[in-house]
Motif scaffolding. Structure first.
Motif, mmCIF file in Angstrom:
data_model
loop_
_atom_site.group_PDB
_atom_site.id
_atom_site.type_symbol
_atom_site.label_atom_id
_atom_site.label_comp_id
_atom_site.label_asym_id
_atom_site.label_seq_id
_atom_site.Cartn_x
_atom_site.Cartn_y
_atom_site.Cartn_z
ATOM 1 N N THR A 175 42.095 33.232 -0.862
ATOM 2 C CA THR A 175 42.596 34.015 -1.989
ATOM 3 C C THR A 175 41.546 34.019 -3.099
ATOM 4 O O THR A 175 40.750 33.092 -3.226
ATOM 5 N N ASN A 176 41.580 35.067 -3.890
ATOM 6 C CA ASN A 176 40.604 35.188 -4.970
ATOM 7 C C ASN A 176 41.121 34.600 -6.278
ATOM 8 O O ASN A 176 40.416 34.607 -7.279
ATOM 9 N N THR A 177 42.342 34.080 -6.268
ATOM 10 C CA THR A 177 42.962 33.594 -7.498
ATOM 11 C C THR A 177 42.192 32.434 -8.103
ATOM 12 O O THR A 177 41.995 32.372 -9.329
ATOM 13 N N ARG A 178 41.753 31.509 -7.270
ATOM 14 C CA ARG A 178 41.053 30.336 -7.796
ATOM 15 C C ARG A 178 39.752 30.725 -8.477
ATOM 16 O O ARG A 178 39.433 30.234 -9.568
ATOM 17 N N PHE A 179 38.983 31.602 -7.838
ATOM 18 C CA PHE A 179 37.723 32.017 -8.452
ATOM 19 C C PHE A 179 37.972 32.767 -9.757
ATOM 20 O O PHE A 179 37.260 32.561 -10.749
ATOM 21 N N GLU A 180 38.973 33.653 -9.767
ATOM 22 C CA GLU A 180 39.279 34.414 -10.982
ATOM 23 C C GLU A 180 39.671 33.481 -12.115
ATOM 24 O O GLU A 180 39.264 33.672 -13.265
ATOM 25 N N ALA A 181 40.481 32.463 -11.827
ATOM 26 C CA ALA A 181 40.905 31.525 -12.870
ATOM 27 C C ALA A 181 39.715 30.775 -13.452
ATOM 28 O O ALA A 181 39.597 30.617 -14.676
ATOM 29 N N LEU A 182 38.811 30.317 -12.584
ATOM 30 C CA LEU A 182 37.646 29.570 -13.059
ATOM 31 C C LEU A 182 36.679 30.487 -13.800
ATOM 32 O O LEU A 182 36.048 30.074 -14.783
ATOM 33 N N ALA A 183 36.538 31.723 -13.334
ATOM 34 C CA ALA A 183 35.671 32.675 -14.044
ATOM 35 C C ALA A 183 36.227 32.966 -15.439
ATOM 36 O O ALA A 183 35.471 33.041 -16.414
ATOM 37 N N MET A 184 37.566 33.097 -15.551
ATOM 38 C CA MET A 184 38.176 33.327 -16.853
ATOM 39 C C MET A 184 38.014 32.112 -17.763
ATOM 40 O O MET A 184 37.857 32.252 -18.977
ATOM 41 N N LEU A 185 38.050 30.910 -17.194
ATOM 42 C CA LEU A 185 37.811 29.695 -17.981
ATOM 43 C C LEU A 185 36.418 29.728 -18.601
ATOM 44 O O LEU A 185 36.247 29.462 -19.799
ATOM 45 N N ALA A 186 35.413 30.053 -17.790
ATOM 46 C CA ALA A 186 34.043 30.118 -18.299
ATOM 47 C C ALA A 186 33.892 31.236 -19.329
ATOM 48 O O ALA A 186 33.232 31.059 -20.363
ATOM 49 N N GLN A 187 34.502 32.382 -19.055
ATOM 50 C CA GLN A 187 34.393 33.508 -19.984
ATOM 51 C C GLN A 187 35.052 33.207 -21.326
ATOM 52 O O GLN A 187 34.525 33.563 -22.385
ATOM 53 N N ALA A 188 36.217 32.542 -21.290
ATOM 54 C CA ALA A 188 36.916 32.215 -22.534
ATOM 55 C C ALA A 188 36.082 31.282 -23.406
ATOM 56 O O ALA A 188 35.935 31.504 -24.614
ATOM 57 N N GLY A 189 35.517 30.244 -22.793
ATOM 58 C CA GLY A 189 34.669 29.331 -23.548
ATOM 59 C C GLY A 189 33.442 30.024 -24.102
ATOM 60 O O GLY A 189 33.034 29.789 -25.255
ATOM 61 N N PHE A 190 32.841 30.887 -23.307
ATOM 62 C CA PHE A 190 31.635 31.601 -23.738
ATOM 63 C C PHE A 190 31.940 32.524 -24.919
ATOM 64 O O PHE A 190 31.183 32.566 -25.904
ATOM 65 N N MET A 191 33.037 33.274 -24.835
ATOM 66 C CA MET A 191 33.397 34.188 -25.917
ATOM 67 C C MET A 191 33.667 33.440 -27.214
ATOM 68 O O MET A 191 33.207 33.848 -28.292
ATOM 69 N N LEU A 192 34.411 32.330 -27.130
ATOM 70 C CA LEU A 192 34.702 31.555 -28.340
ATOM 71 C C LEU A 192 33.431 30.995 -28.958
ATOM 72 O O LEU A 192 33.261 31.018 -30.182
ATOM 73 N N ALA A 193 32.529 30.487 -28.098
ATOM 74 C CA ALA A 193 31.309 29.866 -28.614
ATOM 75 C C ALA A 193 30.355 30.891 -29.217
ATOM 76 O O ALA A 193 29.500 30.522 -30.027
ATOM 77 N N VAL A 194 30.490 32.157 -28.856
ATOM 78 C CA VAL A 194 29.680 33.207 -29.477
ATOM 79 C C VAL A 194 30.333 33.691 -30.771
ATOM 80 O O VAL A 194 29.678 33.837 -31.812
ATOM 81 N N ILE A 195 31.639 33.943 -30.715
ATOM 82 C CA ILE A 195 32.321 34.593 -31.842
ATOM 83 C C ILE A 195 32.541 33.635 -33.016
ATOM 84 O O ILE A 195 32.357 34.021 -34.182
ATOM 85 N N LEU A 196 32.920 32.380 -32.747
ATOM 86 C CA LEU A 196 33.260 31.462 -33.847
ATOM 87 C C LEU A 196 32.098 31.214 -34.807
ATOM 88 O O LEU A 196 32.268 31.336 -36.023
ATOM 89 N N PRO A 197 30.891 30.855 -34.333
ATOM 90 C CA PRO A 197 29.807 30.645 -35.298
ATOM 91 C C PRO A 197 29.351 31.931 -35.965
ATOM 92 O O PRO A 197 28.997 31.920 -37.155
#
Length: 368
Positions: A172-194
């Protein structure tokens, strides 16, 4: 560097972020709700496709094939028809995704081991759904034919592959999608917050006030870099609970995960500080941030496989921190990999983050 001034700046930044309801909502939303929602909604696994059936044979073999096609969660039987013309309206209106036509004499040909063709019509208006429906039907009919052939010949001669799938047994692709979203969420926050925090200082005029204080440029720079990394890193901990609820196993070390995530987030924060240095308003900062985020997202391998990209884009994707961040989290969570396996990605993040951090510092220092 004066530790007192630095800790004072850090305290100010933490207090500013934690008492801002918009920032808190953004952090919680991206690292919990959006991970779960996007994983379940954007998953590439296609299920419950609507299947139409035309059975001209009405034999035990045709009923067995129908049962094989609809026994899993890939297809649901949406209708029985007597002709392709009768089923055409179902394909036009979207009530059917695929149509299988079983010819007369199907059972007799299967029983005698002779070749027999089954008609398949797939709605190609959605290419992704169509290709998967076609692949599912081909795989299921081939498996049905092989089982029938082996049963009639009473033998298992030949080469039969014994396939074992590691790290994702259900494919299933669910596990990869969840982990990709985890990385994307952290990346977006670390760019936008500062970026947002620094530009807010410019808009409110407080940056000019800070400049007349004894605070040094490097102290303010660190005061703007460290809190977003710490807040983002801490916000990823609730994400572990979300991943557990989505049945994503954690086979690696949490300590290794946090250490490599900190390295990954430093490259993202460097992009955010660079954006803050070249923009003057919050709108400009957000637009510039998203302008830099989307190319990195497309080159990360989360939208489409890197192997399917042109060669020059595959090379360019090595410069995307998000590509290495996704490789790290999938390796840690699914494969139980450690630093012995993940050090090339850690080295790549260091090589990407160092020049970004230096460039953002030099630009910030020049404007100070």
């Amino acid at each position: 560097m004066n530790p007192g001034r630095l800790f004072g700046l850090l305290g100010k930044e933490f207090a500013q972020m934690l008492r801002d309801p918009v920032v808190l909502f953004l952090v919680v939303w991206l690292t919990t709700v959006e991970i779960a929602m996007c994983t379940l909604a954007v998953g590439m696994d296609v299920k419950n496709l609507k299947l139409g059936l035309i059975d001209h044979d009405r034999s035990a073999a045709s009923r067995a094939l129908t049962e094989d096609l609809t026994s899993a969660d890939s297809f649901i039987l949406a209708g029985l028809f007597t002709s392709e013309r009768q089923a055409e309206s179902g394909l036009k209106t979207g009530k059917l995704d695929a149509l299988v036509e079983i010819p007369p004499g199907f059972g007799a040909r299967v029983a005698s081991g002779r070749q027999v063709s089954v008609g398949v019509v797939v709605d190609g208006s959605n290419a992704d759904v169509a290709s998967r429906a076609r692949a599912y039907i081909i795989e299921m009919t081939a498996r049905f034919a092989q089982a029938r052939l082996m049963g009639s010949m009473r033998m298992t001669a030949g080469v039969q592959p014994a396939v074992r799938v590691w790290y994702n047994p259900n494919l299933t692709n669910t596990r990869f999608e969840a982990l990709a979203m985890l990385a994307q969420a952290g990346f977006m926050l670390a760019v936008i917050l500062p970026a947002a925090g620094m530009v807010r200082e410019k808009q409110n005029g407080t940056l000019e006030q800070i400049r007349v204080t004894p605070i040094r440029a490097h102290e303010l720079f660190l005061g703007k870099v460290l809190p977003p990394v710490t807040v983002t890193l801490g916000s990823l901990l609730p994400s572990l609970l979300v991943l557990r609820l989505l049945h994503v196993p954690m086979n690696g070390s949490v300590t290794t995960f946090l250490g490599l995530e900190a390295l990954f987030l430093m490259s993202a924060v460097s992009i955010g500080m660079f954006v803050a240095s070249v923009t003057n308003t919050l709108q400009q900062a957000l637009l510039t941030s998203f302008f830099s985020l989307f190319p990195l997202l497309f080159l990360s391998g989360s939208v489409s496989p890197i192997e399917s990209m042109p060669r020059w884009l595959q090379i360019a994707s090595e410069a995307s921190p998000l590509r290495h961040g996704i490789a790290i989290v999938t390796g840690l969570f699914l494969k139980g990999a450690g630093m012995g396996e993940l050090w090339p990605h850690a080295l790549a993040l260091a090589l990407i983050g160092a020049p970004l951090f230096t460039a953002s510092w030099l630009l910030f220092r020049r404007q100070w």
